[in-house]
Design a protein around this motif. Structure first.
Motif, PDB file in Angstrom:
ATOM      1  N   ARG A  53       0.827  -1.198   0.000  1.00 22.21           N
ATOM      2  CA  ARG A  53       0.000   0.000   0.000  1.00 22.21           C
ATOM      3  C   ARG A  53       0.864   1.252   0.000  1.00 22.21           C
ATOM      4  NH1 ARG A  53      -4.700   0.099   4.102  1.00 22.21           N
ATOM      5  NH2 ARG A  53      -5.127   1.870   2.768  1.00 22.21           N
ATOM      6  N   ARG A  73       2.269   4.801   0.927  1.00 17.35           N
ATOM      7  CA  ARG A  73       2.321   5.517   2.195  1.00 17.35           C
ATOM      8  C   ARG A  73       3.007   6.854   2.017  1.00 17.35           C
ATOM      9  NH1 ARG A  73       5.255   2.399   6.573  1.00 17.35           N
ATOM     10  NH2 ARG A  73       5.639   1.026   4.826  1.00 17.35           N
ATOM     11  N   SER A  97       1.783   7.941   7.067  1.00 10.76           N
ATOM     12  CA  SER A  97       0.360   7.611   7.037  1.00 10.76           C
ATOM     13  C   SER A  97      -0.001   6.926   5.719  1.00 10.76           C
ATOM     14  CB  SER A  97      -0.437   8.915   7.183  1.00 10.76           C
ATOM     15  OG  SER A  97      -1.769   8.695   6.791  1.00 10.76           O
ATOM     16  N   ASP A  98      -0.948   5.981   5.800  1.00  8.66           N
ATOM     17  CA  ASP A  98      -1.370   5.361   4.539  1.00  8.66           C
ATOM     18  C   ASP A  98      -2.667   5.986   4.018  1.00  8.66           C
ATOM     19  OD1 ASP A  98      -3.077   4.275   6.361  1.00  8.66           O
ATOM     20  OD2 ASP A  98      -2.572   2.186   5.963  1.00  8.66           O
ATOM     21  N   CYS A  99      -3.065   7.103   4.584  1.00  8.56           N
ATOM     22  CA  CYS A  99      -4.236   7.841   4.090  1.00  8.56           C
ATOM     23  C   CYS A  99      -3.775   8.774   2.979  1.00  8.56           C
ATOM     24  CB  CYS A  99      -4.883   8.659   5.199  1.00  8.56           C
ATOM     25  SG  CYS A  99      -5.378   7.660   6.593  1.00  8.56           S
ATOM     26  N   CYS A 113      -1.193  13.634   0.716  1.00 10.04           N
ATOM     27  CA  CYS A 113      -1.448  13.093   2.043  1.00 10.04           C
ATOM     28  C   CYS A 113      -2.567  13.891   2.720  1.00 10.04           C
ATOM     29  CB  CYS A 113      -0.159  13.153   2.881  1.00 10.04           C
ATOM     30  SG  CYS A 113      -0.370  12.497   4.537  1.00 10.04           S
ATOM     31  N   TYR A 114      -3.463  13.174   3.376  1.00 10.02           N
ATOM     32  CA  TYR A 114      -4.546  13.863   4.103  1.00 10.02           C
ATOM     33  C   TYR A 114      -4.058  14.416   5.430  1.00 10.02           C
ATOM     34  CZ  TYR A 114      -7.702  11.557   0.807  1.00 10.02           C
ATOM     35  OH  TYR A 114      -8.340  11.137  -0.316  1.00 10.02           O
ATOM     36  N   GLN A 115      -2.931  13.881   5.922  1.00  8.72           N
ATOM     37  CA  GLN A 115      -2.455  14.253   7.258  1.00  8.72           C
ATOM     38  C   GLN A 115      -1.533  15.471   7.237  1.00  8.72           C
ATOM     39  OE1 GLN A 115      -3.638  12.360   9.825  1.00  8.72           O
ATOM     40  NE2 GLN A 115      -4.663  11.023   8.378  1.00  8.72           N
TER      41      GLN A 115
END
Ligand SMILES: [Zn+2]
Length: 83
Positions: A38, A40, A46-48, A80-82
């Motif tokens: 996945r 990252r 983060s993987d979001c 990234c969402y973070q």
């Protein structure tokens, strides 16, 4: 040492599709994305992440004995969402 680090980055999460000998004697390895790996974020881990763009890039890897080695790697640009 720095080259070895680069190799790790480009190989991580990727599989070798094909290996081809070129006219100048160098080797060209075509890599594809490992579907089980996945994506990252490289900054916060983060993987979001949202896949932003996909392209291929040719990079030089460490020599394999007296052979020059090139990698044709898929590059993903992620949002990234973070962070
Ligand atoms: Zn992040």
């Amino acid at each position: 040492m720095r080259d070895a680090m680069l190799g790790v980055v480009f190989w991580e999460g990727r599989l070798v599709d094909s290996c081809q000998e070129r006219a100048d004697g160098s080797l060209l390895l075509t890599l594809s994305e490992d579907p089980s790996h996945r994506p990252r974020c490289g900054r916060c881990g983060s993987d979001c992440v949202l896949l932003h763009e996909r392209r291929r890039r040719r990079v030089r890897d460490r020599d394999w004995f007296d052979r020059h080695v090139w990698l044709d790697v898929p590059i993903r640009r992620l949002d990234c969402y973070q962070c």
